[in-house]
Write an enzyme that holds these catalytic residues in place. Structure first.
Site, short mmCIF file in Angstrom:
data_model
loop_
_atom_site.label_atom_id
_atom_site.label_comp_id
_atom_site.label_asym_id
_atom_site.label_seq_id
_atom_site.Cartn_x
_atom_site.Cartn_y
_atom_site.Cartn_z
N LEU A 47 0.84 -1.21 0.00
CA LEU A 47 0.00 0.00 0.00
C LEU A 47 0.87 1.25 0.00
CD1 LEU A 47 -3.11 0.71 2.31
CD2 LEU A 47 -1.53 2.46 1.58
N THR A 48 1.58 1.46 1.07
CA THR A 48 2.31 2.72 1.22
C THR A 48 3.47 2.82 0.23
OG1 THR A 48 3.56 1.68 3.00
CG2 THR A 48 1.63 3.01 3.63
N GLU A 68 10.33 -5.53 -4.26
CA GLU A 68 9.18 -6.27 -3.71
C GLU A 68 9.44 -7.78 -3.83
OE1 GLU A 68 6.13 -5.89 -2.16
OE2 GLU A 68 5.92 -8.05 -2.48
N VAL A 117 3.00 -9.73 -2.44
CA VAL A 117 2.55 -9.62 -3.83
C VAL A 117 2.53 -8.13 -4.15
CG1 VAL A 117 0.16 -9.71 -2.92
CG2 VAL A 117 0.55 -10.16 -5.33
N ASN A 125 -6.84 -7.87 0.75
CA ASN A 125 -7.67 -7.45 1.88
C ASN A 125 -9.18 -7.51 1.55
OD1 ASN A 125 -8.46 -5.04 0.67
ND2 ASN A 125 -7.10 -3.75 1.87
N VAL A 270 14.62 -7.03 0.50
CA VAL A 270 15.73 -6.29 1.10
C VAL A 270 16.00 -6.93 2.45
CG1 VAL A 270 16.38 -4.09 2.15
CG2 VAL A 270 15.32 -4.14 -0.12
N HIS A 549 -4.50 -6.20 11.20
CA HIS A 549 -4.30 -4.75 11.13
C HIS A 549 -3.14 -4.33 12.06
CE1 HIS A 549 -8.75 -3.65 9.87
NE2 HIS A 549 -8.09 -4.27 8.92
N HIS A 592 -11.05 0.46 9.48
CA HIS A 592 -10.15 -0.37 8.68
C HIS A 592 -9.00 0.55 8.26
CE1 HIS A 592 -12.83 -3.92 8.07
NE2 HIS A 592 -13.69 -3.02 8.54
C1 LIG Z 1 -6.38 -10.23 5.30
C2 LIG Z 1 -6.44 -8.74 5.41
C3 LIG Z 1 -7.67 -8.08 5.32
C4 LIG Z 1 -7.74 -6.69 5.43
N1 LIG Z 1 -8.93 -6.08 5.22
C5 LIG Z 1 -8.97 -4.72 5.12
C6 LIG Z 1 -10.16 -4.06 4.72
O1 LIG Z 1 -11.19 -4.68 4.45
N2 LIG Z 1 -10.13 -2.70 4.64
C7 LIG Z 1 -9.01 -1.98 4.93
O2 LIG Z 1 -9.04 -0.75 4.86
N3 LIG Z 1 -7.86 -2.59 5.31
C8 LIG Z 1 -7.81 -3.94 5.38
N4 LIG Z 1 -6.63 -4.56 5.70
C9 LIG Z 1 -5.48 -3.75 6.14
C10 LIG Z 1 -4.66 -3.06 5.05
O3 LIG Z 1 -4.70 -3.76 3.82
C11 LIG Z 1 -3.21 -2.95 5.55
O4 LIG Z 1 -3.24 -2.32 6.81
C12 LIG Z 1 -2.29 -2.17 4.63
O5 LIG Z 1 -2.21 -2.75 3.35
C13 LIG Z 1 -0.89 -2.05 5.21
O6 LIG Z 1 -0.08 -1.26 4.35
P1 LIG Z 1 1.50 -1.33 4.40
O7 LIG Z 1 2.03 -0.51 3.29
O8 LIG Z 1 1.93 -1.02 5.78
O9 LIG Z 1 1.86 -2.87 4.18
P2 LIG Z 1 1.50 -3.83 2.96
O10 LIG Z 1 0.39 -3.30 2.15
O11 LIG Z 1 1.34 -5.18 3.53
O12 LIG Z 1 2.81 -3.79 2.04
C14 LIG Z 1 4.07 -4.26 2.48
C15 LIG Z 1 4.84 -4.79 1.27
O13 LIG Z 1 6.22 -4.94 1.61
C16 LIG Z 1 6.70 -6.16 1.08
N5 LIG Z 1 7.87 -6.59 1.87
C17 LIG Z 1 7.85 -7.28 3.03
N6 LIG Z 1 9.13 -7.52 3.42
C18 LIG Z 1 9.94 -6.96 2.50
C19 LIG Z 1 11.36 -6.89 2.37
N7 LIG Z 1 12.18 -7.45 3.26
N8 LIG Z 1 11.87 -6.24 1.30
C20 LIG Z 1 11.05 -5.66 0.38
N9 LIG Z 1 9.69 -5.71 0.49
C21 LIG Z 1 9.15 -6.35 1.53
C22 LIG Z 1 5.50 -7.08 1.17
O14 LIG Z 1 5.63 -8.22 0.32
C23 LIG Z 1 4.35 -6.15 0.81
O15 LIG Z 1 4.12 -6.12 -0.58
C24 LIG Z 1 -6.54 -5.95 5.64
C25 LIG Z 1 -5.32 -6.61 5.73
C26 LIG Z 1 -5.26 -7.99 5.61
C27 LIG Z 1 -3.92 -8.67 5.68
#
Ligand SMILES: Cc1cc2nc3c(=O)[nH]c(=O)nc-3n(C[C@H](O)[C@H](O)[C@H](O)COP(=O)(O)OP(=O)(O)OC[C@H]3O[C@@H](n4cnc5c(N)ncnc54)[C@H](O)[C@@H]3O)c2cc1C
Ligand SMILES: *[C@@H]1O[C@H](CO)[C@@H](O)[C@H](O)[C@H]1NC(C)=O
Ligand SMILES: *[C@@H]1O[C@H](CO)[C@@H](O)[C@H](O)[C@H]1NC(C)=O
Ligand SMILES: *[C@@H]1O[C@H](CO)[C@@H](O)[C@H](O)[C@H]1NC(C)=O
Ligand SMILES: *[C@@H]1O[C@H](CO)[C@@H](O)[C@H](O)[C@H]1NC(C)=O
Ligand SMILES: *[C@@H]1O[C@H](CO)[C@@H](O)[C@H](O)[C@H]1NC(C)=O
Ligand SMILES: *[C@@H]1O[C@H](CO)[C@@H](O)[C@H](O)[C@H]1NC(C)=O
Length: 612
Positions: A47-48, A68, A117, A125, A270, A549, A592
């Protein structure tokens, strides 16, 4: 370039933007990306990570690399169809983090999910789209120590993600509504109410209305036009991150309109950052590895390194780079480089139980039902005044216990955070519980997925060793603070009252069957029975599930409070490292997470580009 050529190039650019073409360059071989001087390396294409990468790459002269571990699954129906929710759990597309044995459930474990992914967790999600209370965004400013973090600012950044599709006549008829100022109009994600003819299980039938009326009558909580405008205590038809063509709107939508200055290396993680010797430290490169068997290699950084690997992976990258608490690093055989004892601590994850009202429905598949009720403490507890007094009397004891367990740096900081959060839910009426109405889960039921949104408990996630392919030691420390159980019990008792009201309506007469009064009798002193069912003890059901979450593990707050990043998303003790993922959120919010995180990432991108 001649004038004509220049005009031609401009037209091509405009066409690209209009048609949302994508010119980002994908790679699977690290040697392809090693010869370039990257202005930005973004760690994680979730996401971020994709929000920040796309915004940074809008400056055509900047070269941006995303790294990724996962693959591009945009053509995989298990990903793009939200109705297939859960299909990729426990496959290689799911990190499926396993917790340590949790004492409260007899040393059983739980799994927290996250996407491995392109799109990260937004690719797997549930697509529910809502926002927290105004007071919860405002209190971030108090915790962070910078009043840029307030509702007004964050609302405008959250809106940037959206191209909101107002409900059509049929959707309005079904109950959908919205508040214009709470949504964006030209962002990358098409947010709206799923087309009811394509996803019959959403909206149609009397159930959402019967649920809504029950919430009004039993909890005295209002029907809201929109849960995204800062007033989210009440029940509403909520939008989803699903397009009108029924396609998931994950963060990979941000790749539309990108140019060839944005590069994405898939299939590689990484493992750590490489530092200069001087203080403050500068990250000169990232170490990258494809599989546990293959050798790590280096990609040089010419500018900022932005960590966006998610709340459960970012702490590990830092710890393997020598950033964290001395005792944690020592145990894993890692030399300390930057002393930041807050890394991996302050983890907050919610617990969910699903209750069921038996009905002759036979919905298949899964996905959002669009009806969400958020209740506050006064709607849940008849004795809210005593509950408030009880909480204040125990803050010392609870915070000292969590500090002694090593899950927070300072008990005093934790207490201060609790007080801000309590002010928001006790004085400003912010919600404490989500009741997510569900058609078809459990099978042949109407379900209510229910979780206390603001757990007082704190846990942690740390590297188990210096091996980047070993899973982390993940301890959410569920229900460590007893008030978390009190809130979960009160929330489930409220559901039972909702079901009793609903069962007076035709089609709903069969009433509650999960857990049912055999499992949890309807007596005045049934607290222990609810507790056993919530935990799944004594063969009483499966017990709570995790909400997936997680937040808080690299919190944004002053360094002296145990913070890991400051208000400009910069890692303390380093010159060029930022963190932008869910790990920076210091306390949970009553929503959420995705809309809030899109807003934070948009905000971060502006700060990194220095446009604030
Ligand atoms: C099953 C599930 C259901 C959810 N349902 C909802 C919903 O209905 N509505 C809602 O608003 N939110 C929902 N969420 C929450 C929301 O999707 C997450 O809070 C959000 O995506 C987190 O964003 P992020 O960027 O922190 O991490 P992520 O989106 O998880 O992204 C992290 C990325 O970093 C990558 N990564 C990990 N380790 C490494 C590494 N060592 N080197 C390089 N890349 C790496 C990962 O593969 C991933 O692609 C849900 C989450 C899950 C898991
Ligand atoms: C990656 O590219 C390099 C250089 O072109 C080549 O030698 C190597 O075999 C490639 N690796 C893989 C796994 O394809
Ligand atoms: C759980 O594990 C802890 C630590 O190993 C142990 O002390 C405790 O007895 C175990 N509890 C149960 C119910 O097995
Ligand atoms: C919110 O932050 C913005 C800056 O981002 C500032 O202009 C505004 O005054 C702040 N509002 C409040 C109520 O503090
Ligand atoms: C929130 O909206 C409801 C329904 O419109 C209204 O009754 C309530 O007063 C609002 N609360 C706040 C704090 O604005
Ligand atoms: C539900 O649908 C399934 C698959 O179509 C069918 O096998 C089952 O008998 C149905 N159950 C009820 C209660 O209608
Ligand atoms: C509040 O009431 C509930 C029952 O509704 C009870 O379980 C709880 O102990 C009470 N809390 C306090 C602090 O009195």
């Amino acid at each position: 370039m001649s004038g004509l050529l220049r005009l031609f190039a401009l037209c091509a650019t405009l066409l690209l933007a209009l048609h949302g073409a994508e010119a980002a360059q994908f790679h699977w071989n690290v040697t392809d990306v090693q010869g370039t001087a990257w202005d930005y390396i973004v760690v994680g294409g979730g996401l971020t990570g994709l929000v920040v990468s796309r915004r940074l790459a809008e400056d055509d002269d900047k070269k941006v690399l995303v790294i990724e571990p996962g693959s591009d699954e945009r053509k995989n129906p298990d990903i793009y169809q939200v109705s297939k929710y859960g299909a990729v759990f426990d496959t290689p597309l799911d990190w499926a983090f396993k917790t340590t044995p949790q004492a409260v459930i007899g040393n059983h474990t739980r799994k927290i999910r996250a996407g491995r992914v392109l799109g990260g967790s937004t690719a797997i999600n549930g697509a529910a789209w809502n926002r927290a209370a105004k007071s919860q965004y405002d209190l971030l400013g108090d915790i962070v120590g910078d009043d840029h973090f307030n509702f007004t600012t964050l609302q405008s950044y959250m809106n940037r993600a959206e191209s909101f599709v107002p409900p059509n006549a049929a959707q309005r008829e079904a109950g959908a509504d919205y508040v214009r100022s709470a949504h964006g109009t030209d962002g990358p994600l098409s947010i709206g109410f799923s087309p009811i003819q394509l996803a019959k299980r959403m909206f149609t039938g009397p159930a959402p209305h019967v649920f809504t009326q029950a919430v009004n009558a039993v909890l005295h909580a209002p029907t809201l036009r929109d849960q995204c405008d800062g007033n989210n205590t009440g029940v509403a038809f909520t939008p989803t991150s699903i397009s009108q063509q029924n396609m998931r709107q994950a963060s990979y939508m941000y790749l539309k309109g990108t140019h060839d200055n944005l590069h994405i290396l898939l299939g590689h993680r990484v493992t750590k950052l490489i530092w200069t010797d001087d203080t403050p430290r500068t990250a000169t490169a990232v170490q990258v590895q494809k599989t546990a068997e293959e050798k790590p290699t280096i990609v040089h950084a010419n500018g900022d390194v932005v960590l966006a690997a998610g709340a459960l992976n970012t702490p590990g990258i830092l710890e393997r780079s020598g950033v964290g608490a001395k005792d944690v690093l020592h145990k894993a055989g890692i030399q300390q480089v930057i002393h930041l004892p807050g890394v991996g601590k302050n983890l907050q994850e919610q617990t969910m139980n699903t209750m069921g009202l038996k009905a002759d429905v036979n919905y298949t598949g899964a996905g959002p039902s669009n009806t969400i009720a958020n209740s506050n403490v006064y709607q849940l507890f008849p004795n809210a005044t005593q509950v408030k007094k009880y909480m204040y009397e125990h803050l010392d004891e609870w915070s000292e216990q969590l500090q002694a367990q090593g899950h927070v740096v300072h008990a005093s900081t934790l207490q201060q955070h609790w007080k801000y959060v309590m002010h928001s839910f006790l004085e400003k009426g912010a919600p404490v519980t989500e009741h997510f109405f569900d058609t078809g889960f459990p099978a042949n039921s109407y379900g209510i997925d229910t979780w206390f949104l603001l757990p007082f408990s704190r846990g942690s996630v740390h590297v188990a060793s210096s091996d980047a392919f070993a899973p982390p030691t993940l301890d959410p420390n569920y229900f460590a603070v007893p008030i978390d159980m009190d809130f979960q019990v009160a929330s489930l008792r409220a559901n039972r009252r909702l079901f009793r009201y609903m069962s007076k309506r035709p089609g709903f007469e069969q009433g509650e069957h999960i857990p049912g009064t055999d499992m949890v009798p309807e007596t005045d002193n049934n607290y222990d029975a609810w507790r056993s069912w919530i935990l799944g003890l004594n063969g009483k059901g499966h017990g709570f599930g995790t909400v997936s979450h997680p937040i808080g593990t690299c919190s944004m707050m002053p360094r002296a409070d145990g913070g890991v990043v400051g208000p400009r998303f910069s890692l303390y003790g380093a010159t060029n490292v930022r963190i932008v993922d869910a790990s920076i959120l210091p306390v949970q919010v009553s929503a959420h997470l995705s809309s809030t995180l899109y807003g934070l990432a948009e905000f971060a991108a502006d700060m990194i580009r220095d446009r604030d």
